[in-house]
Design a protein around this motif. Structure first.
Motif, PDB file in Angstrom:
ATOM      1  N   ARG A   1       1.028  -1.242  -0.001  1.00  0.00           N
ATOM      2  CA  ARG A   1       0.035  -0.054   0.172  1.00  0.00           C
ATOM      3  C   ARG A   1       0.756   1.216   0.166  1.00  0.00           C
ATOM      4  NH1 ARG A   1      -2.902  -3.360   3.525  1.00  0.00           N
ATOM      5  NH2 ARG A   1      -1.850  -2.046   5.517  1.00  0.00           N
ATOM      6  N   GLU A   2       2.098   1.300   0.703  1.00  0.00           N
ATOM      7  CA  GLU A   2       2.934   2.301   0.964  1.00  0.00           C
ATOM      8  C   GLU A   2       3.569   2.809  -0.694  1.00  0.00           C
ATOM      9  OE1 GLU A   2       5.519   2.035   4.183  1.00  0.00           O
ATOM     10  OE2 GLU A   2       3.673   1.916   5.464  1.00  0.00           O
ATOM     11  N   ALA A   3       4.191   1.671  -1.172  1.00  0.00           N
ATOM     12  CA  ALA A   3       5.136   1.859  -2.278  1.00  0.00           C
ATOM     13  C   ALA A   3       4.963   0.774  -3.291  1.00  0.00           C
ATOM     14  CB  ALA A   3       6.521   2.057  -1.930  1.00  0.00           C
ATOM     15  N   GLY A   4       4.622  -0.415  -3.011  1.00  0.00           N
ATOM     16  CA  GLY A   4       4.731  -1.414  -3.955  1.00  0.00           C
ATOM     17  C   GLY A   4       3.763  -1.316  -4.953  1.00  0.00           C
ATOM     18  N   HIS A   5       2.632  -0.705  -4.636  1.00  0.00           N
ATOM     19  CA  HIS A   5       1.473  -0.692  -5.955  1.00  0.00           C
ATOM     20  C   HIS A   5       2.077   0.044  -6.920  1.00  0.00           C
ATOM     21  CE1 HIS A   5       0.802   2.880  -3.506  1.00  0.00           C
ATOM     22  NE2 HIS A   5       0.323   3.700  -4.641  1.00  0.00           N
ATOM     23  N   TRP A   6       3.126   0.989  -6.796  1.00  0.00           N
ATOM     24  CA  TRP A   6       3.729   1.790  -7.877  1.00  0.00           C
ATOM     25  C   TRP A   6       5.017   1.035  -8.232  1.00  0.00           C
ATOM     26  CZ3 TRP A   6       8.008   4.607  -7.182  1.00  0.00           C
ATOM     27  CH2 TRP A   6       8.237   5.257  -6.158  1.00  0.00           C
ATOM     28  N   ILE A   7       5.832   1.129  -7.084  1.00  0.00           N
ATOM     29  CA  ILE A   7       7.202   0.110  -7.506  1.00  0.00           C
ATOM     30  C   ILE A   7       7.279  -1.132  -8.432  1.00  0.00           C
ATOM     31  CG2 ILE A   7       9.041  -0.827  -6.582  1.00  0.00           C
ATOM     32  CD1 ILE A   7       8.832   1.094  -4.326  1.00  0.00           C
ATOM     33  N   CYS A   8       6.305  -1.930  -8.100  1.00  0.00           N
ATOM     34  CA  CYS A   8       6.243  -3.087  -8.784  1.00  0.00           C
ATOM     35  C   CYS A   8       5.931  -3.129 -10.259  1.00  0.00           C
ATOM     36  CB  CYS A   8       5.412  -4.219  -8.396  1.00  0.00           C
ATOM     37  SG  CYS A   8       6.118  -4.764  -6.591  1.00  0.00           S
ATOM     38  N   PRO A   9       4.869  -2.675 -10.647  1.00  0.00           N
ATOM     39  CA  PRO A   9       4.471  -2.490 -12.117  1.00  0.00           C
ATOM     40  C   PRO A   9       5.300  -1.569 -12.726  1.00  0.00           C
ATOM     41  CG  PRO A   9       2.715  -1.344 -10.799  1.00  0.00           C
ATOM     42  CD  PRO A   9       3.713  -2.102  -9.777  1.00  0.00           C
ATOM     43  N   SER A  10       5.791  -0.396 -12.250  1.00  0.00           N
ATOM     44  CA  SER A  10       6.679   0.466 -12.974  1.00  0.00           C
ATOM     45  C   SER A  10       8.260   0.025 -13.018  1.00  0.00           C
ATOM     46  CB  SER A  10       7.028   1.739 -12.111  1.00  0.00           C
ATOM     47  OG  SER A  10       5.600   2.506 -11.865  1.00  0.00           O
ATOM     48  N   TYR A  11       8.587  -0.705 -12.307  1.00  0.00           N
ATOM     49  CA  TYR A  11       9.863  -1.486 -12.223  1.00  0.00           C
ATOM     50  C   TYR A  11       9.842  -2.544 -13.348  1.00  0.00           C
ATOM     51  CZ  TYR A  11      14.454  -3.421 -11.383  1.00  0.00           C
ATOM     52  OH  TYR A  11      15.779  -3.958 -11.455  1.00  0.00           O
ATOM     53  N   ILE A  12       8.994  -3.325 -13.297  1.00  0.00           N
ATOM     54  CA  ILE A  12       8.768  -4.321 -14.377  1.00  0.00           C
ATOM     55  C   ILE A  12       8.436  -3.795 -15.739  1.00  0.00           C
ATOM     56  CG2 ILE A  12       7.287  -6.239 -15.053  1.00  0.00           C
ATOM     57  CD1 ILE A  12       6.859  -6.931 -12.087  1.00  0.00           C
ATOM     58  N   ARG A  13       7.556  -2.902 -15.746  1.00  0.00           N
ATOM     59  CA  ARG A  13       7.283  -2.220 -17.192  1.00  0.00           C
ATOM     60  C   ARG A  13       8.715  -1.472 -17.712  1.00  0.00           C
ATOM     61  NH1 ARG A  13       4.231  -3.305 -21.039  1.00  0.00           N
ATOM     62  NH2 ARG A  13       5.964  -2.910 -22.255  1.00  0.00           N
ATOM     63  N   GLY A  14       9.711  -0.935 -16.905  1.00  0.00           N
ATOM     64  CA  GLY A  14      10.904  -0.422 -17.268  1.00  0.00           C
ATOM     65  C   GLY A  14      11.698  -1.468 -17.690  1.00  0.00           C
ATOM     66  N   ILE A  15      11.721  -2.642 -17.267  1.00  0.00           N
ATOM     67  CA  ILE A  15      12.522  -3.762 -17.649  1.00  0.00           C
ATOM     68  C   ILE A  15      12.041  -4.197 -18.947  1.00  0.00           C
ATOM     69  CG2 ILE A  15      13.406  -6.172 -17.385  1.00  0.00           C
ATOM     70  CD1 ILE A  15      14.825  -3.913 -15.497  1.00  0.00           C
ATOM     71  N   ILE A  16      11.013  -4.093 -19.242  1.00  0.00           N
ATOM     72  CA  ILE A  16      10.241  -4.474 -20.557  1.00  0.00           C
ATOM     73  C   ILE A  16      10.832  -3.670 -21.642  1.00  0.00           C
ATOM     74  CG2 ILE A  16       8.133  -5.152 -21.779  1.00  0.00           C
ATOM     75  CD1 ILE A  16       6.837  -6.232 -19.232  1.00  0.00           C
ATOM     76  N   ASP A  17      10.471  -2.087 -21.205  1.00  0.00           N
ATOM     77  CA  ASP A  17      10.633  -1.351 -22.235  1.00  0.00           C
ATOM     78  C   ASP A  17      12.581  -1.132 -22.509  1.00  0.00           C
ATOM     79  OD1 ASP A  17       8.037  -0.706 -22.389  1.00  0.00           O
ATOM     80  OD2 ASP A  17       8.520   1.067 -21.001  1.00  0.00           O
ATOM     81  N   GLY A  18      13.038  -1.473 -21.584  1.00  0.00           N
ATOM     82  CA  GLY A  18      14.578  -1.551 -21.662  1.00  0.00           C
ATOM     83  C   GLY A  18      14.912  -2.444 -22.512  1.00  0.00           C
ATOM     84  N   ALA A  19      14.475  -3.787 -22.447  1.00  0.00           N
ATOM     85  CA  ALA A  19      14.711  -4.777 -23.329  1.00  0.00           C
ATOM     86  C   ALA A  19      14.451  -4.596 -24.728  1.00  0.00           C
ATOM     87  CB  ALA A  19      13.823  -6.269 -22.920  1.00  0.00           C
ATOM     88  N   ARG A  20      13.355  -3.851 -24.851  1.00  0.00           N
ATOM     89  CA  ARG A  20      12.861  -3.594 -26.373  1.00  0.00           C
ATOM     90  C   ARG A  20      13.878  -2.437 -27.011  1.00  0.00           C
ATOM     91  NH1 ARG A  20       6.610  -3.081 -25.583  1.00  0.00           N
ATOM     92  NH2 ARG A  20       5.985  -5.109 -25.741  1.00  0.00           N
ATOM     93  N   LEU A  21      14.286  -1.475 -25.993  1.00  0.00           N
ATOM     94  CA  LEU A  21      15.412  -0.601 -26.613  1.00  0.00           C
ATOM     95  C   LEU A  21      16.526  -1.189 -26.703  1.00  0.00           C
ATOM     96  CD1 LEU A  21      14.585   2.369 -24.011  1.00  0.00           C
ATOM     97  CD2 LEU A  21      14.203   2.440 -26.568  1.00  0.00           C
ATOM     98  N   GLN A  22      16.961  -2.183 -26.069  1.00  0.00           N
ATOM     99  CA  GLN A  22      18.184  -3.032 -26.457  1.00  0.00           C
ATOM    100  C   GLN A  22      18.213  -3.948 -27.605  1.00  0.00           C
ATOM    101  OE1 GLN A  22      21.279  -2.737 -24.654  1.00  0.00           O
ATOM    102  NE2 GLN A  22      21.956  -4.027 -26.476  1.00  0.00           N
ATOM    103  N   ALA A  23      16.935  -4.289 -27.727  1.00  0.00           N
ATOM    104  CA  ALA A  23      16.706  -5.165 -29.254  1.00  0.00           C
ATOM    105  C   ALA A  23      16.737  -4.075 -30.236  1.00  0.00           C
ATOM    106  CB  ALA A  23      15.314  -5.644 -28.833  1.00  0.00           C
ATOM    107  N   LEU A  24      16.170  -3.004 -30.202  1.00  0.00           N
ATOM    108  CA  LEU A  24      16.285  -1.939 -31.250  1.00  0.00           C
ATOM    109  C   LEU A  24      17.746  -1.512 -31.415  1.00  0.00           C
ATOM    110  CD1 LEU A  24      14.472  -0.061 -33.064  1.00  0.00           C
ATOM    111  CD2 LEU A  24      14.722   1.513 -31.181  1.00  0.00           C
ATOM    112  N   ARG A  25      18.433  -1.308 -30.407  1.00  0.00           N
ATOM    113  CA  ARG A  25      20.044  -0.961 -30.668  1.00  0.00           C
ATOM    114  C   ARG A  25      20.597  -1.963 -31.250  1.00  0.00           C
ATOM    115  NH1 ARG A  25      24.909  -1.716 -27.712  1.00  0.00           N
ATOM    116  NH2 ARG A  25      26.136   0.392 -27.921  1.00  0.00           N
ATOM    117  N   SER A  26      20.408  -3.368 -30.735  1.00  0.00           N
ATOM    118  CA  SER A  26      21.321  -4.332 -31.410  1.00  0.00           C
ATOM    119  C   SER A  26      20.878  -4.637 -33.040  1.00  0.00           C
ATOM    120  CB  SER A  26      20.632  -5.772 -30.631  1.00  0.00           C
ATOM    121  OG  SER A  26      21.271  -5.721 -29.464  1.00  0.00           O
TER     122      SER A  26
END
Length: 124
Positions: free
Chosen positions: A39-64
Protein backbone atom coordinates in the motif's frame (compact mmCIF):
# COMPACT_ATOMS: atom_id res chain seq x y z
CA UNK A 1 26.59 28.54 1.40
CA UNK A 2 23.57 26.44 2.45
CA UNK A 3 23.54 24.82 -1.00
CA UNK A 4 26.99 23.35 -0.36
CA UNK A 5 25.55 21.36 2.54
CA UNK A 6 23.35 19.46 0.06
CA UNK A 7 26.29 18.10 -1.95
CA UNK A 8 26.88 15.05 0.27
CA UNK A 9 23.17 14.20 0.17
CA UNK A 10 23.04 14.45 -3.61
CA UNK A 11 26.23 12.43 -4.06
CA UNK A 12 25.12 9.56 -1.81
CA UNK A 13 23.54 6.54 -3.48
CA UNK A 14 19.79 6.42 -3.09
CA UNK A 15 18.50 3.53 -1.00
CA UNK A 16 16.53 1.06 -3.06
CA UNK A 17 17.97 2.32 -6.34
CA UNK A 18 17.93 0.00 -9.33
CA UNK A 19 21.67 -0.56 -8.84
CA UNK A 20 21.14 -2.42 -5.58
CA UNK A 21 17.65 -3.86 -5.95
CA UNK A 22 17.82 -7.62 -5.62
CA UNK A 23 15.34 -10.26 -6.61
CA UNK A 24 14.76 -10.89 -2.90
CA UNK A 25 13.85 -7.26 -2.26
CA UNK A 26 11.58 -7.13 -5.32
CA UNK A 27 9.93 -10.32 -4.11
CA UNK A 28 9.36 -8.82 -0.65
CA UNK A 29 7.81 -5.70 -2.15
CA UNK A 30 5.66 -7.40 -4.80
CA UNK A 31 4.50 -10.71 -3.35
CA UNK A 32 1.85 -9.61 -0.86
CA UNK A 33 -0.57 -7.17 -2.41
CA UNK A 34 -2.45 -6.68 0.84
CA UNK A 35 0.60 -5.72 2.91
CA UNK A 36 1.38 -2.29 4.31
CA UNK A 37 4.51 -2.23 2.15
CA UNK A 38 2.40 -2.78 -0.96
CA UNK A 39 0.00 0.00 0.00
CA UNK A 40 2.85 2.41 0.78
CA UNK A 41 5.02 1.88 -2.28
CA UNK A 42 4.71 -1.55 -3.85
CA UNK A 43 1.59 -0.71 -5.82
CA UNK A 44 3.62 1.68 -7.96
CA UNK A 45 7.16 0.27 -7.62
CA UNK A 46 6.32 -3.23 -8.86
CA UNK A 47 4.47 -2.41 -12.08
CA UNK A 48 6.72 0.55 -12.87
CA UNK A 49 9.95 -1.37 -12.33
CA UNK A 50 8.74 -4.35 -14.35
CA UNK A 51 7.46 -2.15 -17.18
CA UNK A 52 10.81 -0.38 -17.22
CA UNK A 53 12.64 -3.69 -17.69
CA UNK A 54 10.32 -4.65 -20.55
CA UNK A 55 10.85 -1.26 -22.22
CA UNK A 56 14.60 -1.47 -21.60
CA UNK A 57 14.70 -4.90 -23.26
CA UNK A 58 12.89 -3.43 -26.27
CA UNK A 59 15.35 -0.56 -26.49
CA UNK A 60 18.28 -2.95 -26.28
CA UNK A 61 16.78 -5.06 -29.07
CA UNK A 62 16.33 -1.90 -31.14
CA UNK A 63 19.96 -0.94 -30.51
CA UNK A 64 21.13 -4.46 -31.44
CA UNK A 65 19.17 -4.15 -34.68
CA UNK A 66 20.96 -0.92 -35.56
CA UNK A 67 17.86 1.15 -34.89
CA UNK A 68 15.69 -0.76 -37.34
CA UNK A 69 12.15 -1.02 -36.03
CA UNK A 70 11.21 -4.00 -38.27
CA UNK A 71 14.43 -5.88 -37.48
CA UNK A 72 14.42 -5.35 -33.73
CA UNK A 73 11.60 -7.87 -33.25
CA UNK A 74 14.03 -10.61 -34.31
CA UNK A 75 16.14 -10.02 -31.20
CA UNK A 76 13.39 -9.43 -28.63
CA UNK A 77 13.50 -11.72 -25.61
CA UNK A 78 10.23 -10.65 -23.96
CA UNK A 79 7.09 -10.48 -26.08
CA UNK A 80 4.29 -9.40 -23.81
CA UNK A 81 0.94 -9.77 -25.50
CA UNK A 82 -1.08 -6.62 -26.21
CA UNK A 83 -3.63 -7.77 -23.63
CA UNK A 84 -1.01 -8.22 -20.88
CA UNK A 85 -1.58 -6.36 -17.65
CA UNK A 86 0.73 -5.11 -14.96
CA UNK A 87 -0.88 -7.53 -12.51
CA UNK A 88 -0.08 -10.46 -14.80
CA UNK A 89 3.54 -9.35 -15.09
CA UNK A 90 3.86 -9.06 -11.31
CA UNK A 91 2.30 -12.50 -10.87
CA UNK A 92 4.75 -14.07 -13.34
CA UNK A 93 7.76 -12.48 -11.64
CA UNK A 94 6.59 -13.53 -8.16
CA UNK A 95 5.90 -17.09 -9.38
CA UNK A 96 9.35 -17.22 -10.98
CA UNK A 97 10.95 -16.21 -7.67
CA UNK A 98 8.86 -18.74 -5.74
CA UNK A 99 9.83 -21.52 -8.14
CA UNK A 100 13.53 -20.54 -8.10
CA UNK A 101 14.32 -19.09 -4.68
CA UNK A 102 18.04 -19.21 -5.55
CA UNK A 103 17.36 -16.48 -8.15
CA UNK A 104 16.43 -14.06 -5.38
CA UNK A 105 20.10 -13.18 -4.88
CA UNK A 106 20.33 -11.95 -8.48
CA UNK A 107 19.75 -8.35 -9.49
CA UNK A 108 16.03 -7.65 -9.82
CA UNK A 109 16.46 -6.65 -13.47
CA UNK A 110 17.84 -10.11 -14.28
CA UNK A 111 15.00 -11.79 -12.42
CA UNK A 112 12.33 -9.79 -14.25
CA UNK A 113 14.03 -10.33 -17.61
CA UNK A 114 14.30 -14.09 -17.12
CA UNK A 115 10.89 -14.54 -15.52
CA UNK A 116 9.01 -12.63 -18.19
CA UNK A 117 11.14 -14.18 -20.93
CA UNK A 118 9.85 -17.55 -19.79
CA UNK A 119 6.28 -16.33 -19.36
CA UNK A 120 6.13 -14.39 -22.62
CA UNK A 121 8.72 -15.87 -24.96
CA UNK A 122 9.03 -14.47 -28.45
CA UNK A 123 7.98 -16.75 -31.24
CA UNK A 124 10.35 -16.99 -34.22
Amino acid sequence: MKALGLIPLLAAPLPGSAQVLTGERLYQICRERTSAEWREAGHWICPSYIRGIIDGARLQALRSAGGSIPDHVKTLMICDPPTATGDEAITFVVRYLEALPEARSLPAAVVVFRGLGEAWPCKP
